[in-house]
Scaffold this active site. Structure first.
Site, PDB file in Angstrom:
ATOM      1  N   ASP A 263       7.351  -4.829  -6.139  1.00  0.00           N
ATOM      2  CA  ASP A 263       6.751  -4.729  -4.812  1.00  0.00           C
ATOM      3  C   ASP A 263       5.370  -5.368  -4.814  1.00  0.00           C
ATOM      4  OD1 ASP A 263       5.894  -4.079  -2.294  1.00  0.00           O
ATOM      5  OD2 ASP A 263       5.681  -1.913  -2.687  1.00  0.00           O
ATOM      6  N   LYS A 270      -0.478  -6.760  -1.748  1.00  0.00           N
ATOM      7  CA  LYS A 270      -1.249  -5.686  -2.385  1.00  0.00           C
ATOM      8  C   LYS A 270      -2.452  -6.271  -3.114  1.00  0.00           C
ATOM      9  CE  LYS A 270       2.448  -2.353  -3.359  1.00  0.00           C
ATOM     10  NZ  LYS A 270       1.871  -1.256  -2.569  1.00  0.00           N
ATOM     11  N   ASP A 281       8.742   0.258  -8.873  1.00  0.00           N
ATOM     12  CA  ASP A 281       9.134   0.587  -7.507  1.00  0.00           C
ATOM     13  C   ASP A 281      10.659   0.696  -7.333  1.00  0.00           C
ATOM     14  OD1 ASP A 281       8.103   1.410  -5.104  1.00  0.00           O
ATOM     15  OD2 ASP A 281       8.068  -0.593  -4.218  1.00  0.00           O
ATOM     16  N   ASP A 340       4.283  -4.215   3.476  1.00  0.00           N
ATOM     17  CA  ASP A 340       4.211  -3.405   2.255  1.00  0.00           C
ATOM     18  C   ASP A 340       4.872  -2.039   2.449  1.00  0.00           C
ATOM     19  OD1 ASP A 340       3.593  -2.782  -0.335  1.00  0.00           O
ATOM     20  OD2 ASP A 340       1.462  -2.381   0.034  1.00  0.00           O
ATOM     21  N   GLU A 342       7.924  -1.401   2.753  1.00  0.00           N
ATOM     22  CA  GLU A 342       9.248  -2.014   2.671  1.00  0.00           C
ATOM     23  C   GLU A 342      10.329  -1.041   2.203  1.00  0.00           C
ATOM     24  OE1 GLU A 342       7.168  -1.998   0.255  1.00  0.00           O
ATOM     25  OE2 GLU A 342       8.498  -1.356  -1.372  1.00  0.00           O
ATOM     26  N   ARG A 344      11.090   1.966   3.121  1.00  0.00           N
ATOM     27  CA  ARG A 344      11.809   2.576   4.248  1.00  0.00           C
ATOM     28  C   ARG A 344      12.718   1.557   4.934  1.00  0.00           C
ATOM     29  NH1 ARG A 344       6.119   4.152   6.875  1.00  0.00           N
ATOM     30  NH2 ARG A 344       5.579   3.993   4.672  1.00  0.00           N
TER      31      ARG A 344
HETATM   32  N1  BES Z   1       5.850   1.245  -3.417  1.00  0.00           N
HETATM   33  C1  BES Z   1       4.785   1.527  -2.554  1.00  0.00           C
HETATM   34  C2  BES Z   1       4.280   2.962  -2.685  1.00  0.00           C
HETATM   35  C3  BES Z   1       3.483   3.256  -3.925  1.00  0.00           C
HETATM   36  C4  BES Z   1       2.176   2.854  -4.043  1.00  0.00           C
HETATM   37  C5  BES Z   1       4.047   4.014  -4.934  1.00  0.00           C
HETATM   38  C6  BES Z   1       1.452   3.185  -5.178  1.00  0.00           C
HETATM   39  C7  BES Z   1       3.324   4.338  -6.051  1.00  0.00           C
HETATM   40  C8  BES Z   1       2.026   3.919  -6.166  1.00  0.00           C
HETATM   41  C9  BES Z   1       5.230   1.347  -1.112  1.00  0.00           C
HETATM   42  O1  BES Z   1       6.146   0.334  -0.900  1.00  0.00           O
HETATM   43  C10 BES Z   1       4.011   1.005  -0.329  1.00  0.00           C
HETATM   44  O2  BES Z   1       3.451  -0.002  -0.585  1.00  0.00           O
HETATM   45  N2  BES Z   1       3.647   1.866   0.582  1.00  0.00           N
HETATM   46  C11 BES Z   1       2.469   1.668   1.370  1.00  0.00           C
HETATM   47  C12 BES Z   1       2.792   2.102   2.772  1.00  0.00           C
HETATM   48  C13 BES Z   1       1.730   1.752   3.773  1.00  0.00           C
HETATM   49  C14 BES Z   1       1.657   0.263   3.945  1.00  0.00           C
HETATM   50  C15 BES Z   1       2.062   2.416   5.077  1.00  0.00           C
HETATM   51  C16 BES Z   1       1.352   2.517   0.781  1.00  0.00           C
HETATM   52  O3  BES Z   1       1.618   3.610   0.295  1.00  0.00           O
HETATM   53  O4  BES Z   1       0.228   2.046   0.770  1.00  0.00           O
HETATM   54 ZN    ZN Z   2       7.303  -0.113  -2.448  1.00  0.00          ZN
HETATM   55 MN    MN Z   3       5.193  -1.528  -0.620  1.00  0.00          MN
END
Ligand code: BES
Ligand code: ZN
Ligand code: MN
Length: 489
Positions: A263, A270, A281, A340, A342, A344
C-alpha cells in the site's frame, strides 16, 4: 512439532526438560518429596524466591528428569505475566539442544485464575518462539532442536481441544507470519493465488477459484478495480472453499481478507517514513490463509470459505484520481476522495461477491484497515465491529481464552453521516474523527441487513514494529479458538 497430552506423574515421567510454575517453593517440594531438601537448598543458594519471571535451573535433577526449571509466577498471574515469563524462558530453552519440553500444567493452574484454556495459553509462547523468518538471509538460522511439547495434567481427558489448538496454531500462524513478512516484490496477488492453488493440491477437501481483472471488469467490480488500476500487478479475487463431507453447517462461515500486497497510498501517496511496513497490508488475507490451513490440517467438520481481495495500491499512470467516482459491484456509487483509503474499496466488492455467491451463515472480515485503529487501541487489542451481540461476545471470549484480545467498537448509524457525498452514494473517507469507525461503517453499507457479520481492524495487532519487526500471526489464535468452539458445538 508434536503436541502431546500426558497424565501428570513425576514418578514415571522421563524428559529432557520439565517446567514447573512456582509461587510457593514448599508446594514444589511436596511434588518431589525425595528431593525436597535439595530443592530448598539450591533455591536458597541461588537466591530463588519464586518472584514473577525468576527462573531456577536444576540440571541433572534425577535419572529420568535431565533438567527441571522452576519458573516464578505470582499468585494470580495475569495472562500477560504468564505469557511474558514463558516467552523469555522459551527463548533461552530454544537456544539449547533440547528436543522435548514437558510443562506441568497443574502447577500453573493452581496459580493462574483464568484457568479455561490454560493449556493453549501455555503452548503459545513456545510456538511463537519457534518461529524464525530467514528466507532471504544467506546465512540461515540454526534449526531449533525442539520437536515435542508435552502437557502434563491430572485431567488429561479435558484437553483434546487444547491439543488441536496447538497443532492448528503451529501450522496456521506460521503461514500467516511467513506471508506477512514476505516483501511486496515477492508476495503480490498472483503469488497469493499460487499459494491457494498449492493448498488445494495438498488438501482434498479444499477447492479454489479465482477472478482476474478482466472477469471482474465484466462483472462490475468497479470499486475493487479502482485500486488495482494503478499497479502493473494484476489484482485477483481468490476464493477457497473448504467443504468436508461431515461439515455440520450447510451455509458456510465466510472469512474475508484484505490482501493489499503493498500500500503506497496510490495518488494520495503515503509519506516515506515506515512505508516499508505497508508490505504488511495483506495481513488480513494472511490471517485467512493461516486459518484455512489450520482448518484443513485439523480436518474441522465445518464448511468454511476464505475470500481474498488481493491487489497492489500504486500510483501508476492508470491510477485512480482523488475525486473519481466508481460503481461498486453492489451498484452503489463511491466518490474516492483519498486513494489511500483503498482497503474498504477492495473489501466492499469482496463482501458483496461473498454474500451473493456463498450466502454465508456468518461472515467475518480481517483488515489492516486504518491507522486510526492503531491510535485507538495500540497493539493490545484488535478493533472488533459487529451489530450481532452474541457473535461479538463469542469473539471477545475467544480472544480472552487465547491471549489475543479484541475490543468491541461501535457501529452507530450516526457515524455513517460522515460518509455522505455531494456527488455519489457515499464517499470513501469520513474525515478526521473516528477513522476506524467510519471505515467499518463504510463496509457495513455493503453487508446485507440480516447477515451475521463481524469486522476486525487488525492494523495495530498484525505485526510488531520497532527493532523486532515481525508479523505477529494475530488474530489467528483468537479465530482458531472461535472455530474450534464452533466445530465442537
Ligand atoms: N493500510 C492502511 C492503514 C494502516 C496504516 C495500517 C498504518 C497500519 C498502519 C490503510 O489503507 C490506510 O492507508 N488508511 C488510511 C485511511 C485514511 C486515508 C482515511 C489511514 O489510516 O491513514
Ligand atoms: Zn491499506
Ligand atoms: Mn491505504
Amino acid at each position: 512439532m508434536n503436541f502431546e497430552i500426558q497424565r501428570r506423574d513425576f514418578n514415571t515421567l522421563a524428559t529432557d526438560c520439565l517446567i514447573i510454575g512456582v509461587n510457593n517453593l514448599e508446594k514444589v517440594s511436596s511434588s518431589f518429596a525425595d528431593q525436597a531438601d535439595q530443592i530448598q537448598e539450591l533455591a536458597e543458594l541461588s537466591g530463588f524466591e519464586a518472584k514473577p519471571g525468576q527462573v531456577l535451573a536444576l540440571p541433572n535433577f534425577s535419572k529420568n528428569l535431565t533438567r527441571v526449571f522452576l519458573l516464578g509466577v505470582s499468585e494470580n498471574a495475569s495472562q500477560s505475566e504468564l505469557t511474558g515469563s514463558l516467552k523469555s524462558l522459551a527463548k533461552s530453552l530454544l537456544a539449547m539442544p533440547i528436543t522435548q519440553i514437558a510443562i506441568d500444567l497443574d502447577s500453573f493452574a493452581s496459580l493462574y485464575q483464568g484457568k479455561a484454556k490454560l493449556a493453549g495459553l501455555v503452548v503459545q509462547p513456545f510456538i511463537h518462539s519457534l518461529y524464525q523468518y530467514d528466507q532471504f538471509k544467506s546465512k540461515k538460522a540454526e534449526p531449533k532442536a525442539l520437536s515435542e511439547l508435552v502437557l502434563l495434567s491430572s485431567e488429561p481427558d479435558t484437553l483434546s481441544q487444547e491439543q488441536r489448538f496447538a497443532k492448528g496454531l503451529r501450522a496456521g500462524a506460521t503461514l500467516t507470519r511467513d506471508l506477512g513478512n514476505a516483501p511486496g516484490n515477492v508476495c503480490y496477488p498472483q503469488f497469493l493465488l499460487n499459494l491457494a492453488q498449492s493448498l488445494a493440491a495438498e488438501f482434498s477437501d479444499l477447492d479454489i477459484s479465482a477472478l482476474g481483472e478482466s472477469q471482474m471488469q465484466a462483472m462490475g467490480f468497479g470499486s475493487f478495480l479502482s485500486v488495482s488500476k494503478g499497479s502493473e500487478k494484476e489484482g485477483k479475487l481468490i476464493c477457497m472453499n473448504y467443504h468436508p463431507e461431515n461439515a455440520r453447517n450447510k451455509q458456510p462461515i465466510a472469512l474475508v481478507g484484505k490482501g493489499i500486497t503493498f500500500d503506497s497510498g496510490g495518488i494520495s501517496l503515503k509519506p516515506g517514513a515506515r512505508m516499508d511496513e505497508m508490505k504488511y497490508d495483506m495481513c488480513g488475507a494472511a490471517t485467512v490463509f493461516g486459518l484455512m490451513k489450520a482448518i484443513c490440517v485439523l480436518e474441522l467438520p465445518l464448511h468454511v470459505v476464505g475470500v481474498i481481495a488481493a491487489a497492489e495500491n500504486m500510483p501508476g499512470g492508470g491510477a485512480t484520481r482523488p475525486g473519481d467516482i466508481v460503481t461498486s459491484l453492489s451498484g452503489k456509487t463511491i466518490e474516492i476522495l483519498n486513494t489511500d483509503a483503498e482497503g474498504r474499496l477492495v473489501l466492499c466488492d469482496a463482501l458483496t461477491y461473498t454474500q451473493r455467491v456463498y450466502d454465508p451463515e456468518l461472515m467475518i472480515d480481517f483488515a489492516t484497515l486504518t491507522g486510526a485503529c492503531v491510535v485507538a487501541l495500540g497493539d493490545q487489542a484488535s478493533g472488533l465491529y459487529s451489530k450481532d451481540e452474541a457473535l461479538s461476545d463469542a469473539l471477545v471470549t475467544a480472544g480472552e481464552h487465547s491471549y489475543d484480545r479484541a475490543w468491541p467498537m461501535p457501529l452507530f448509524e450516526e457515524y455513517s453521516k460522515q460518509l455522505e457525498s455531494p456527488f455519489a452514494d457515499l464517499q470513501n473517507i469520513g474525515g478526521p474523527k473516528a477513522g476506524s469507525v467510519t471505515a467499518a461503517c463504510f463496509l457495513a453499507e455493503f453487508v446485507d441487513e440480516d447477515r451475521a457479520w463481524a469486522h476486525f481492524d487488525i492494523a495495530g495487532t498484525a505485526w510488531n514494529d520497532g527493532a523486532e519487526k515481525n508479523a505477529s500471526g494475530r488474530p489467528v489464535p483468537l479465530m482458531l479458538r472461535f472455530l474450534l468452539e464452533k466445530a465442537d458445538a
